[in-house]
Design an enzyme around this catalytic site. Structure first.
Site, PDB file in Angstrom:
ATOM      1  N   LYS A   1     -13.054   0.535   5.093  1.00 30.01           N
ATOM      2  CA  LYS A   1     -12.080   1.593   4.821  1.00 30.01           C
ATOM      3  C   LYS A   1     -12.840   2.849   4.426  1.00 30.01           C
ATOM      4  CE  LYS A   1     -10.624   1.850   0.721  1.00 30.01           C
ATOM      5  NZ  LYS A   1     -10.796   0.712  -0.136  1.00 30.01           N
TER       6      LYS A   1
ATOM      7  N   ARG B   1     -17.990   8.753   8.270  1.00 32.27           N
ATOM      8  CA  ARG B   1     -18.191   7.355   7.859  1.00 32.27           C
ATOM      9  C   ARG B   1     -17.332   6.405   8.687  1.00 32.27           C
ATOM     10  NH1 ARG B   1     -17.841   8.179   1.332  1.00 32.27           N
ATOM     11  NH2 ARG B   1     -19.963   8.922   0.999  1.00 32.27           N
ATOM     12  N   ILE B   2     -16.152   6.860   9.050  1.00 25.97           N
ATOM     13  CA  ILE B   2     -15.275   6.037   9.891  1.00 25.97           C
ATOM     14  C   ILE B   2     -16.007   5.712  11.203  1.00 25.97           C
ATOM     15  CG2 ILE B   2     -13.113   6.110  11.230  1.00 25.97           C
ATOM     16  CD1 ILE B   2     -11.870   7.685   8.833  1.00 25.97           C
TER      17      ILE B   2
ATOM     18  N   HIS C   1       0.808 -11.611   1.294  1.00 26.87           N
ATOM     19  CA  HIS C   1      -0.267 -10.800   0.703  1.00 26.87           C
ATOM     20  C   HIS C   1      -1.111 -11.566  -0.320  1.00 26.87           C
ATOM     21  CE1 HIS C   1      -1.362  -6.325   0.088  1.00 26.87           C
ATOM     22  NE2 HIS C   1      -2.394  -7.080  -0.164  1.00 26.87           N
TER      23      HIS C   1
ATOM     24  N   TYR D   1       0.835  -1.206   0.000  1.00 24.81           N
ATOM     25  CA  TYR D   1       0.000   0.000   0.000  1.00 24.81           C
ATOM     26  C   TYR D   1       0.873   1.261   0.000  1.00 24.81           C
ATOM     27  CZ  TYR D   1      -3.632  -3.244   1.832  1.00 24.81           C
ATOM     28  OH  TYR D   1      -4.486  -4.292   2.050  1.00 24.81           O
TER      29      TYR D   1
ATOM     30  N   GLN E   1      -6.918 -13.387   5.037  1.00 23.44           N
ATOM     31  CA  GLN E   1      -7.662 -12.162   4.696  1.00 23.44           C
ATOM     32  C   GLN E   1      -8.105 -12.251   3.239  1.00 23.44           C
ATOM     33  OE1 GLN E   1      -6.560  -7.548   4.119  1.00 23.44           O
ATOM     34  NE2 GLN E   1      -6.165  -8.293   6.179  1.00 23.44           N
TER      35      GLN E   1
ATOM     36  N   SER F   1     -12.738  -5.297   1.706  1.00 23.93           N
ATOM     37  CA  SER F   1     -13.802  -4.725   0.859  1.00 23.93           C
ATOM     38  C   SER F   1     -15.194  -5.151   1.331  1.00 23.93           C
ATOM     39  CB  SER F   1     -13.602  -5.112  -0.613  1.00 23.93           C
ATOM     40  OG  SER F   1     -12.346  -4.684  -1.065  1.00 23.93           O
ATOM     41  N   PRO F   2     -15.511  -4.998   2.617  1.00 23.91           N
ATOM     42  CA  PRO F   2     -16.842  -5.410   3.112  1.00 23.91           C
ATOM     43  C   PRO F   2     -17.967  -4.600   2.475  1.00 23.91           C
ATOM     44  CG  PRO F   2     -15.688  -4.122   4.789  1.00 23.91           C
ATOM     45  CD  PRO F   2     -14.685  -4.418   3.703  1.00 23.91           C
TER      46      PRO F   2
ATOM     47  N   SER G   1      -3.194 -14.158   2.898  1.00 19.53           N
ATOM     48  CA  SER G   1      -4.274 -13.361   2.324  1.00 19.53           C
ATOM     49  C   SER G   1      -4.514 -13.845   0.898  1.00 19.53           C
ATOM     50  CB  SER G   1      -3.864 -11.882   2.330  1.00 19.53           C
ATOM     51  OG  SER G   1      -4.887 -11.075   1.803  1.00 19.53           O
TER      52      SER G   1
HETATM   53  P1  A2P Z   1     -14.645   7.309   1.323  1.00 20.52           P
HETATM   54  O1  A2P Z   1     -13.254   6.824   1.597  1.00 20.52           O
HETATM   55  O2  A2P Z   1     -14.656   8.462   0.360  1.00 20.52           O
HETATM   56  O3  A2P Z   1     -15.420   7.590   2.581  1.00 20.52           O
HETATM   57  P2  A2P Z   1     -14.472  -1.010   1.096  1.00 20.52           P
HETATM   58  O4  A2P Z   1     -14.285  -0.902   2.568  1.00 20.52           O
HETATM   59  O5  A2P Z   1     -15.390  -2.116   0.678  1.00 20.52           O
HETATM   60  O6  A2P Z   1     -13.148  -1.070   0.355  1.00 20.52           O
HETATM   61  O7  A2P Z   1     -15.204   0.345   0.579  1.00 20.52           O
HETATM   62  C1  A2P Z   1     -14.556   1.571   0.649  1.00 20.52           C
HETATM   63  C2  A2P Z   1     -15.324   2.607  -0.170  1.00 20.52           C
HETATM   64  O8  A2P Z   1     -16.604   2.822   0.421  1.00 20.52           O
HETATM   65  C3  A2P Z   1     -14.637   3.942  -0.206  1.00 20.52           C
HETATM   66  O9  A2P Z   1     -14.857   4.491  -1.494  1.00 20.52           O
HETATM   67  C4  A2P Z   1     -15.362   4.774   0.858  1.00 20.52           C
HETATM   68  O10 A2P Z   1     -15.403   6.139   0.493  1.00 20.52           O
HETATM   69  C5  A2P Z   1     -16.740   4.190   0.813  1.00 20.52           C
HETATM   70  N1  A2P Z   1     -17.374   4.176   2.133  1.00 20.52           N
HETATM   71  C6  A2P Z   1     -16.827   3.734   3.276  1.00 20.52           C
HETATM   72  N2  A2P Z   1     -17.703   3.823   4.295  1.00 20.52           N
HETATM   73  C7  A2P Z   1     -18.831   4.341   3.782  1.00 20.52           C
HETATM   74  C8  A2P Z   1     -20.091   4.674   4.339  1.00 20.52           C
HETATM   75  N3  A2P Z   1     -20.347   4.471   5.632  1.00 20.52           N
HETATM   76  N4  A2P Z   1     -21.040   5.220   3.530  1.00 20.52           N
HETATM   77  C9  A2P Z   1     -20.786   5.413   2.213  1.00 20.52           C
HETATM   78  N5  A2P Z   1     -19.608   5.110   1.626  1.00 20.52           N
HETATM   79  C10 A2P Z   1     -18.635   4.580   2.396  1.00 20.52           C
END
Ligand code: A2P
Length: 273
Positions: A240, A246-247, A111, A53, A171, A198-199, A149
């Site tokens: 992520k 959103r975090i 990885h 990364y 992973q 990527s959940p 992973s």
């Molecule tokens: P951003 O980083 O702009 O907030 P994954 O975890 O499956 O890889 O998905 C990550 C993507 O989902 C990123 O583009 C992130 O955008 C977006 N994302 C993460 N959390 C949320 C959320 N709670 N609502 C909407 N989009 C989200």
């Protein structure tokens, strides 16, 4: 109680916080630093990075500046998928640790079973040799846990048959509609924790009307249902985001999805199209 204070237990007894903050595709520098800082502030205590990364230094700086005792934070990093020469493993591990500058990582993963440019190619012999190096690090106490992973059942089987320490975690890409049933069942039978990257299917699932309908019933967001779904399946989610609100939202998942709704979600397909 916040899920952020709950742990899974690895087969060696090590506690691993149930939700990890994923940093894949977050650029090194302020983006990673600020996101990890926001995650720590929100209560995340498990940060997942990788040599590939390119953001280990910013992860490490954010953790050091965060002021939380190192022993309260769980750090995962990964050996690049391209390294299939056992002689290069230790140098890469040391490079990751020196970039992180946090003392040794807690969990170290291979990885992928193949270099990314040769996806699917048979590197089983090389993986066994590489794994023995990871075993050496583990047995010498230089890392608390080791794993892999992107390994499938065949990759895992060849490793387990030829080596001493079973991977403690695998992973893999895991979300509603992409639940990797065969690999997941094999891991559970063998005491290997499944971690799901990527959940949110990197964002594609967020407009899915079926998941939205369930989310509305619970008064939760689609993202929260997606993350909770992994926890209901004993899979460790690595959501992520670079957006502080959103975090926080992604870790606010202390609710239960009913058996009936889980069955419905189990049946969904093509959620990332
Ligand atoms: P951003 O980083 O702009 O907030 P994954 O975890 O499956 O890889 O998905 C990550 C993507 O989902 C990123 O583009 C992130 O955008 C977006 N994302 C993460 N959390 C949320 C959320 N709670 N609502 C909407 N989009 C989200």
């Amino acid at each position: 109680m916040s899920v952020l204070t709950e742990n899974f237990t690895l087969a060696n007894g090590l506690q691993i916080p149930k939700i990890a903050f994923g940093t894949w595709q977050i650029p090194d520098g302020p983006k990673t630093y600020d996101s990890v800082t926001a995650a720590l502030k929100a209560g995340y205590r498990h940060i997942d990075t990788a040599r590939a990364y390119g953001n280990e230094a910013s992860v490490g700086r954010a953790v050091r500046d965060g002021g939380i005792p190192r022993e309260d934070i769980f750090i995962t990093t990964k050996l690049p998928a391209e390294i299939k020469d056992a002689k290069q493993v230790r140098a890469s591990f040391e490079e990751s640790n020196s970039l992180l500058d946090l003392g040794p990582a807690d969990l170290y993963l291979i990885h992928a079973p193949w270099p990314w440019s040769q996806m699917g190619k048979d590197y089983r012999t090389e993986n066994i040799a590489v794994w023995k190096e990871l075993e050496g690090l583990y047995q010498a106490g230089q890392v608390k846990a080791i794993g892999v992973s992107n390994f499938n059942v065949a990759d895992l089987t060849s490793l387990i048959e030829a080596t001493e320490v079973k991977p403690l975690a695998n992973q893999i890409r895991w979300f509603i509609g992409h639940t990797q049933d065969e690999t997941t069942a094999f891991c559970k039978e063998n005491g290997i924790l499944v971690e799901g990257y990527s959940p949110l299917s990197t964002g594609k699932i967020l407009n899915n009307p079926d998941v939205k309908r369930i989310a509305d019933q619970y008064g939760k967001s689609v993202a929260q249902v997606c993350i909770r779904y992994l926890l209901e399946k004993d899979v460790l989610p690595l959501p992520k985001s670079t957006t502080p609100s959103r975090i926080v939202e992604n870790a606010d998942v202390d609710f239960a999805i009913s058996a009936e709704d889980l069955t419905f979600l189990d049946g969904l397909q093509d959620t990332d199209s």
